[in-house]
Design a protein around this motif. Sequence first.
Motif, PDB file in Angstrom:
ATOM      1  N   MET A  51     -17.071 -90.686  99.856  1.00 52.31           N
ATOM      2  CA  MET A  51     -17.002 -89.930 100.705  1.00 52.31           C
ATOM      3  C   MET A  51     -14.961 -90.981 100.959  1.00 52.31           C
ATOM      4  SD  MET A  51     -19.122 -88.544 102.366  1.00 52.31           S
ATOM      5  CE  MET A  51     -19.402 -88.796 103.673  1.00 52.31           C
ATOM      6  N   HIS A  52     -14.668 -91.649 100.292  1.00 52.04           N
ATOM      7  CA  HIS A  52     -13.770 -92.334 100.310  1.00 52.04           C
ATOM      8  C   HIS A  52     -12.627 -91.382  99.521  1.00 52.04           C
ATOM      9  CE1 HIS A  52     -15.064 -95.438 103.233  1.00 52.04           C
ATOM     10  NE2 HIS A  52     -15.908 -95.898 102.321  1.00 52.04           N
ATOM     11  N   GLY A  53     -11.372 -91.034  99.413  1.00 51.22           N
ATOM     12  CA  GLY A  53     -10.285 -90.237  98.785  1.00 51.22           C
ATOM     13  C   GLY A  53     -10.813 -89.147  97.784  1.00 51.22           C
ATOM     14  N   ASN A  54     -10.606 -88.816  97.093  1.00 49.32           N
ATOM     15  CA  ASN A  54     -10.359 -87.633  96.434  1.00 49.32           C
ATOM     16  C   ASN A  54      -9.784 -86.574  97.123  1.00 49.32           C
ATOM     17  OD1 ASN A  54     -11.107 -87.085  93.894  1.00 49.32           O
ATOM     18  ND2 ASN A  54     -13.273 -86.111  93.999  1.00 49.32           N
ATOM     19  N   VAL A  55     -10.557 -85.812  98.036  1.00 49.85           N
ATOM     20  CA  VAL A  55     -10.038 -85.187  98.509  1.00 49.85           C
ATOM     21  C   VAL A  55     -10.525 -85.669 100.161  1.00 49.85           C
ATOM     22  CG1 VAL A  55      -9.987 -83.209  97.244  1.00 49.85           C
ATOM     23  CG2 VAL A  55     -11.989 -83.056  99.128  1.00 49.85           C
ATOM     24  N   TRP A  56      -9.846 -84.686 101.119  1.00 49.75           N
ATOM     25  CA  TRP A  56      -9.507 -84.698 102.429  1.00 49.75           C
ATOM     26  C   TRP A  56     -10.750 -83.629 102.768  1.00 49.75           C
ATOM     27  CZ3 TRP A  56      -8.259 -88.051 106.079  1.00 49.75           C
ATOM     28  CH2 TRP A  56      -6.579 -88.637 106.343  1.00 49.75           C
ATOM     29  N   GLU A  57     -11.564 -84.256 104.032  1.00 53.25           N
ATOM     30  CA  GLU A  57     -12.720 -82.689 104.338  1.00 53.25           C
ATOM     31  C   GLU A  57     -12.588 -82.364 105.328  1.00 53.25           C
ATOM     32  OE1 GLU A  57     -15.787 -85.069 101.500  1.00 53.25           O
ATOM     33  OE2 GLU A  57     -16.513 -85.758 103.419  1.00 53.25           O
ATOM     34  N   TRP A  58     -12.687 -81.721 105.949  1.00 52.06           N
ATOM     35  CA  TRP A  58     -12.703 -81.062 107.782  1.00 52.06           C
ATOM     36  C   TRP A  58     -14.329 -81.091 107.799  1.00 52.06           C
ATOM     37  CZ3 TRP A  58      -7.904 -79.304 108.717  1.00 52.06           C
ATOM     38  CH2 TRP A  58      -7.553 -77.920 108.332  1.00 52.06           C
ATOM     39  N   CYS A  59     -13.926 -81.758 109.380  1.00 49.17           N
ATOM     40  CA  CYS A  59     -15.285 -81.689 110.228  1.00 49.17           C
ATOM     41  C   CYS A  59     -14.340 -80.490 110.786  1.00 49.17           C
ATOM     42  CB  CYS A  59     -14.540 -82.883 110.748  1.00 49.17           C
ATOM     43  SG  CYS A  59     -15.054 -84.329 110.287  1.00 49.17           S
ATOM     44  N   LYS A  60     -15.666 -80.064 112.047  1.00 50.63           N
ATOM     45  CA  LYS A  60     -15.876 -79.088 112.760  1.00 50.63           C
ATOM     46  C   LYS A  60     -15.373 -79.514 114.263  1.00 50.63           C
ATOM     47  CE  LYS A  60     -19.597 -76.552 115.628  1.00 50.63           C
ATOM     48  NZ  LYS A  60     -21.001 -76.224 115.439  1.00 50.63           N
ATOM     49  N   ASP A  61     -14.649 -80.507 114.820  1.00 52.06           N
ATOM     50  CA  ASP A  61     -14.059 -80.735 115.636  1.00 52.06           C
ATOM     51  C   ASP A  61     -13.177 -80.344 115.851  1.00 52.06           C
ATOM     52  OD1 ASP A  61     -15.745 -83.647 117.205  1.00 52.06           O
ATOM     53  OD2 ASP A  61     -15.979 -83.023 115.234  1.00 52.06           O
ATOM     54  N   HIS A  62     -12.000 -80.240 117.081  1.00 47.29           N
ATOM     55  CA  HIS A  62     -10.734 -80.408 117.273  1.00 47.29           C
ATOM     56  C   HIS A  62      -9.807 -81.920 117.417  1.00 47.29           C
ATOM     57  CE1 HIS A  62     -11.534 -76.006 118.997  1.00 47.29           C
ATOM     58  NE2 HIS A  62     -10.984 -76.516 118.321  1.00 47.29           N
ATOM     59  N   HIS A  96      -8.566 -84.664 119.157  1.00 48.16           N
ATOM     60  CA  HIS A  96      -8.013 -85.751 120.053  1.00 48.16           C
ATOM     61  C   HIS A  96      -7.165 -86.543 119.679  1.00 48.16           C
ATOM     62  CE1 HIS A  96     -11.132 -82.457 120.777  1.00 48.16           C
ATOM     63  NE2 HIS A  96     -10.551 -82.706 122.454  1.00 48.16           N
ATOM     64  N   GLU A  97      -6.387 -86.886 120.717  1.00 46.25           N
ATOM     65  CA  GLU A  97      -5.080 -88.144 119.909  1.00 46.25           C
ATOM     66  C   GLU A  97      -5.599 -89.996 120.693  1.00 46.25           C
ATOM     67  OE1 GLU A  97      -2.591 -88.423 119.067  1.00 46.25           O
ATOM     68  OE2 GLU A  97      -1.599 -86.637 118.884  1.00 46.25           O
ATOM     69  N   ASN A  98      -7.485 -89.331 120.879  1.00 42.85           N
ATOM     70  CA  ASN A  98      -7.770 -91.008 121.073  1.00 42.85           C
ATOM     71  C   ASN A  98      -9.473 -90.733 121.210  1.00 42.85           C
ATOM     72  OD1 ASN A  98      -8.273 -90.941 123.686  1.00 42.85           O
ATOM     73  ND2 ASN A  98      -6.735 -91.429 123.875  1.00 42.85           N
ATOM     74  N   TYR A  99     -10.615 -91.712 121.378  1.00 41.54           N
ATOM     75  CA  TYR A  99     -11.302 -91.301 121.635  1.00 41.54           C
ATOM     76  C   TYR A  99     -12.372 -91.686 123.224  1.00 41.54           C
ATOM     77  CZ  TYR A  99     -12.996 -91.456 116.457  1.00 41.54           C
ATOM     78  OH  TYR A  99     -12.850 -91.311 115.180  1.00 41.54           O
ATOM     79  N   ASN A 100     -11.135 -91.488 123.986  1.00 42.53           N
ATOM     80  CA  ASN A 100     -11.398 -91.123 125.493  1.00 42.53           C
ATOM     81  C   ASN A 100     -12.166 -90.329 125.749  1.00 42.53           C
ATOM     82  OD1 ASN A 100     -10.201 -94.313 126.249  1.00 42.53           O
ATOM     83  ND2 ASN A 100      -8.088 -93.032 125.996  1.00 42.53           N
ATOM     84  N   SER A 101     -13.418 -90.329 126.461  1.00 47.72           N
ATOM     85  CA  SER A 101     -14.041 -88.955 126.737  1.00 47.72           C
ATOM     86  C   SER A 101     -14.746 -88.488 125.694  1.00 47.72           C
ATOM     87  CB  SER A 101     -13.180 -88.420 127.786  1.00 47.72           C
ATOM     88  OG  SER A 101     -12.814 -89.005 129.037  1.00 47.72           O
ATOM     89  N   ALA A 102     -14.810 -88.634 124.426  1.00 49.36           N
ATOM     90  CA  ALA A 102     -15.329 -88.409 123.488  1.00 49.36           C
ATOM     91  C   ALA A 102     -16.939 -87.693 123.584  1.00 49.36           C
ATOM     92  CB  ALA A 102     -15.468 -89.323 122.066  1.00 49.36           C
ATOM     93  N   PRO A 103     -17.646 -87.157 122.938  1.00 47.43           N
ATOM     94  CA  PRO A 103     -19.173 -86.796 122.924  1.00 47.43           C
ATOM     95  C   PRO A 103     -20.131 -88.045 122.494  1.00 47.43           C
ATOM     96  CG  PRO A 103     -18.049 -85.376 122.486  1.00 47.43           C
ATOM     97  CD  PRO A 103     -17.035 -86.114 122.190  1.00 47.43           C
ATOM     98  N   THR A 104     -20.750 -89.023 123.201  1.00 49.39           N
ATOM     99  CA  THR A 104     -21.507 -90.212 122.591  1.00 49.39           C
ATOM    100  C   THR A 104     -22.662 -89.387 121.860  1.00 49.39           C
ATOM    101  OG1 THR A 104     -22.719 -90.204 124.497  1.00 49.39           O
ATOM    102  CG2 THR A 104     -20.998 -91.648 124.390  1.00 49.39           C
ATOM    103  N   ASN A 105     -22.726 -88.154 121.656  1.00 53.16           N
ATOM    104  CA  ASN A 105     -24.375 -87.476 121.396  1.00 53.16           C
ATOM    105  C   ASN A 105     -24.143 -86.900 119.523  1.00 53.16           C
ATOM    106  OD1 ASN A 105     -22.990 -85.325 121.915  1.00 53.16           O
ATOM    107  ND2 ASN A 105     -24.625 -84.019 123.419  1.00 53.16           N
ATOM    108  N   GLY A 106     -23.401 -87.387 119.213  1.00 48.63           N
ATOM    109  CA  GLY A 106     -23.161 -86.598 117.671  1.00 48.63           C
ATOM    110  C   GLY A 106     -22.481 -85.224 118.069  1.00 48.63           C
ATOM    111  N   GLU A 107     -22.902 -84.556 118.799  1.00 50.26           N
ATOM    112  CA  GLU A 107     -22.436 -82.744 118.422  1.00 50.26           C
ATOM    113  C   GLU A 107     -20.506 -83.310 118.563  1.00 50.26           C
ATOM    114  OE1 GLU A 107     -23.999 -80.521 118.953  1.00 50.26           O
ATOM    115  OE2 GLU A 107     -26.030 -81.477 119.245  1.00 50.26           O
ATOM    116  N   ALA A 108     -19.880 -81.856 118.153  1.00 52.18           N
ATOM    117  CA  ALA A 108     -18.862 -81.643 117.932  1.00 52.18           C
ATOM    118  C   ALA A 108     -17.622 -81.871 119.117  1.00 52.18           C
ATOM    119  CB  ALA A 108     -17.700 -80.559 117.669  1.00 52.18           C
TER     120      ALA A 108
END
Length: 658
Positions: free
Chosen positions: A584-595, A597-609
């Motif tokens: 989980m640390h290093g080896n390769v970066w891993e793509w996530c589903k999310d677009h 965003h520059e910070n977590y202001n207004s980020a979902p709090t239910n674990g959704e993308a």
Amino acid sequence: MGNNWAVVIGINDYLHHPERKLKYAVNDAQKIGDFLSNRAGFGADHVIQCLGDEEHRSSSTYPTCSNLLQLLERDLQPNRVGKVDRFWFYFSGHGISRNGRDYLITSDCLEDKIERFALPLDEVLATLRLHKDADIVLILDACRQVTGRKSFGSSIGEQTIASAQERGITTIFSCDYGQYSYELEGLQQGAFTYALVEGLAQYTLPSQLETYLRQRVPALNLQYRHDRVEQTPRIRTESTITAFQPLLPDAVTSADIEVLVSQAEKDEIEEDFETAKNLWWQVVDVSQSITQRQEARIAIERIEKKIARWSSHLYTEATSPQPEVYQTSETSKASQKSPIKTPKSTLGRSTLATPAVPVQIVKPAEEQRIFQIPELSTSNFQEFIFDVLEIDSYGTSIAQHTGKNWFVVEEINGVSIEMAFVPGGTLLMGSSESENRIYKNERPQHMVTIKSFLISKFSITFAQWRAIAQLQLNPKKLKLRPSPSNWGLNRPVVEVSWHDAVEFCNLLSQKTGTTYRLPTEAEWEYACRAGTTTPFHFGQTITSDLANYDGTYSYRLEPKGINRAKTLQVGELKVANAFGLFDMHGNVWEWCKDHWHENYNSAPTNGEAWIDSSGNQNHVIRGGSWRNEPSNCRSSYRLWKGSEQAADHIGFRIVRSL
């Protein structure tokens, strides 16, 4: 005055392509060199000017490919110039992108021999980053207008910006993607460099300098060309915080100080305390006013008291009754808890129900961490055991135990994908106060509730990729063997874009009848942390014995390790986190589903993308890679790449909801 170095390159003459001649690139380089040596704390002998015109053709720094490579790979190596405080690299001339790689065109380059005679930008970045403690700025005054794949006018791509940002290098581009960089007869200079020198005399903060350039360059073009043309300079920093760090501390202006003070006060009001404190420290470091420095220190003390109260509140909130990452109890008490119920899912096979089975981290001590698995199919449900380590700030092991979890297997074309169970719970997402470097895009910390899911124990490998890619009907979207072709089948697949990773999930879903997808960013961090709150799931630091990254850098007090300069086979280091997830640390970066965003202001709090509908083409990557320093491999560190980008250090793992 610090040990500051600069390379300034300006090329008017292209020996084999006189039709590509520029008028004022040499003038631009000289103006930048003069500014750095006269006004910015760079000694004149530390500003190396590589000027490509008739007057300087006999110079040892005339910008041929061999001269520039000798300069970078020999003369400016750390063992020759010592510990560098800041390093600026300026280029005015033609650039090109060829086969996914960006190049600077040298004075002796042949158009049909780009790979041989041009200067690869990624090698420039790698050389600059050898100066590990230096603040590095890359400035490119070159057109970015796409006019044909084999033309000198082909665009320098977005990969340079992303790669520089990833390495902590500030980049300043003279124009945006798809635009020209204009020379102005009336100024005997390019519009961008003229405005840059003018702007640096007023602002050394990237945020303010970019605002100035975006206004001034179009105004100059209109004034001297008498028409409106598109030329929009861009400045990209490693993080939002570094946008408020002076590029040239020896040339800081009163306007810079005013911006720092104003932004610090604003961030404190908004309770972004760490950012505010960092900005006040900037004032202490660069202000010449004793009064301003005293006021800044008072503000820092005030903020530290607020942080202490805020942290205490978060701890109380996090430990109060709520959905948990796991329940801590004695084994006898855990057996009395009722299992967590979730809807059954088929996995494409029989669905004989089995009682909920406890997953536990088996410690030498009596206390055990126990969480429940929902009902799954007996035929698919297998137990696995793994080693879990905890280290201190010196990289010394302070705890070691055996972990136990359960997984299910998807088997396609004779290749297995093992999906480990991750129990639902809550995550305090983002960077904590215990981390060496905190970026504004990792803030604010916020609580997220996560549902149980399955995630691949390892990054998807070349073998797994090939098995799924073979399921395609013609015409095929996915290459059976993404480069580099000499890397082993059990290494993480790389050179796959976000769209490629999504297509892999779609093909697997169609084959199995079960929905597979990329993890959301919240799921990824939750899975990586596995109940920990430290920068790494190993503890306060990381070592190259435990993860594959650039171990020639250290994070805390641990000894430096090695840089393998390549991926390892998945799970090769044989150490997992408490969920049994490897690498989980290093080896390769891993793509996530999310677009992105520059910070977590207004980020979902239910674990959704966190998905945009605004045409955002940038997606989150997590985890760091074999190329990266340890700070980029932290659980909370986040970066972005364009959805079409592919690189030899980016892969992915997959998730299945429960």
